[in-house]
Design an enzyme around this catalytic site. Structure first.
Site, short mmCIF file in Angstrom:
data_model
loop_
_atom_site.label_atom_id
_atom_site.label_comp_id
_atom_site.label_asym_id
_atom_site.label_seq_id
_atom_site.Cartn_x
_atom_site.Cartn_y
_atom_site.Cartn_z
N ALA A 1 0.79 0.33 6.17
CA ALA A 1 0.95 1.86 7.48
C ALA A 1 1.39 -0.12 8.41
CB ALA A 1 0.20 2.41 8.83
N GLU B 1 -13.74 -4.78 4.17
CA GLU B 1 -12.59 -4.68 4.61
C GLU B 1 -11.69 -5.36 4.41
OE1 GLU B 1 -11.07 -1.76 3.92
OE2 GLU B 1 -10.24 -0.88 6.01
N CYS C 1 -2.07 -1.68 7.61
CA CYS C 1 -2.37 -3.72 6.47
C CYS C 1 -0.61 -4.23 6.85
CB CYS C 1 -2.51 -2.62 5.08
SG CYS C 1 -3.86 -2.01 5.30
N ASP D 1 -4.65 -0.34 -2.08
CA ASP D 1 -6.21 -0.64 -1.47
C ASP D 1 -6.41 0.17 -2.63
OD1 ASP D 1 -6.91 -0.90 1.33
OD2 ASP D 1 -7.05 1.54 1.55
N LYS E 1 -7.03 -4.44 -3.47
CA LYS E 1 -7.79 -5.58 -1.46
C LYS E 1 -8.67 -4.14 -1.89
CE LYS E 1 -4.51 -4.18 1.27
NZ LYS E 1 -4.78 -3.14 1.67
N HIS F 1 -10.50 0.94 -3.44
CA HIS F 1 -11.81 1.14 -3.50
C HIS F 1 -12.84 1.44 -3.89
CE1 HIS F 1 -10.29 -0.42 0.79
NE2 HIS F 1 -10.03 0.94 1.41
N SER G 1 -14.66 1.45 4.52
CA SER G 1 -14.87 1.52 6.01
C SER G 1 -14.17 3.28 5.71
CB SER G 1 -12.80 1.37 5.49
OG SER G 1 -12.56 2.12 4.12
N ASP H 1 0.90 -1.18 0.18
CA ASP H 1 -0.20 0.31 0.21
C ASP H 1 0.74 1.58 -0.49
OD1 ASP H 1 -2.15 -2.08 0.18
OD2 ASP H 1 -2.54 -1.02 2.01
N HIS I 1 -10.61 7.41 0.55
CA HIS I 1 -9.59 6.62 0.16
C HIS I 1 -9.14 5.51 -0.84
CE1 HIS I 1 -9.85 4.09 4.03
NE2 HIS I 1 -8.62 3.17 2.98
ZN ZN Z 1 -8.35 1.32 2.65
#
Ligand code: ZN
Length: 195
Positions: free
Chosen positions: A131, A103, A135, A52, A96, A54, A60, A10, A71
């Protein structure tokens, strides 16, 4: 002998300074990550980038009742990899959190990552990215559960630390589950031996 792979979690614009969900100093890990990425590619070893990715109405997001600001919406600039991150051709990119109601902190959750790594006879992963306390931690835990040897490169991760000490707690948890706390120099040495 099972192969070693590098997993970069990420490192996207939204998680770096200036992004929607910035990790303080998130971009500071990029030079060390880039060295490891180059070394693994030169040795012909797999390099995985998770992201990520989304939908606009992801569960989330605060506006959907979640805990995070909006985000990494798929195909927006915030979801792109940081412009200084090297993403060599032939890398494995894993998206993902792509479904509205699921989530996914871990790169293994709801993805093909485990199957793809096992098909490549990968037995060991060196993990870095963002982070530490979300993740990276969850990706490393799932990797251990899936039976991989796991090294977390401490110079290649940064934490959110919503609560003080979250990153330290993540390191302690991972070490307790059998992950090695290591660094990019050790990962690079390993990649050269494996070449
Ligand atoms: Zn996310």
């Amino acid at each position: 002998m099972p192969a070693t792979a590098l997993v970069v979690v990420d490192v996207q614009r939204d998680f770096c300074p200036g992004g929607a969900l910035a990790v303080a100093g998130g971009d500071s890990i990029i030079p060390a990550l880039n060295k490891a990425i180059s070394a693994f590619r030169q040795s012909g070893l797999p390099v995985v980038f998770t992201r990520d990715w989304h939908p606009r109405n992801h569960c989330s997001f605060k506006e959907q009742g979640g805990v995070w600001p909006k985000h990494c919406v798929a195909r927006t600039p915030g979801a792109s990899f940081h412009p200084r991150l090297k993403v060599p051709r032939g890398s494995i990119v894993v998206s993902k959190g792509t479904r509205p109601n699921l989530e996914a902190y871990s790169g293994f959750q709801g993805t093909e990552l485990e199957r793809r790594l096992k098909r490549l006879h990968v037995g060991e992963l060196f993990i870095g990215g963002l982070a530490t306390d979300y993740c990276v931690k969850e990706t490393a835990l799932d990797a251990l559960t899936a039976g991989f040897d796991v090294g977390v490169m401490k110079d290649c991760v940064k934490g959110v630390n919503l609560r003080k000490g979250d990153s330290v707690a993540a390191f302690r948890l991972l070490a307790g589950r059998g992950a090695k706390l290591t660094n990019s120099a050790a990962a690079i040495r390993k990649s050269r031996r494996a070449a």
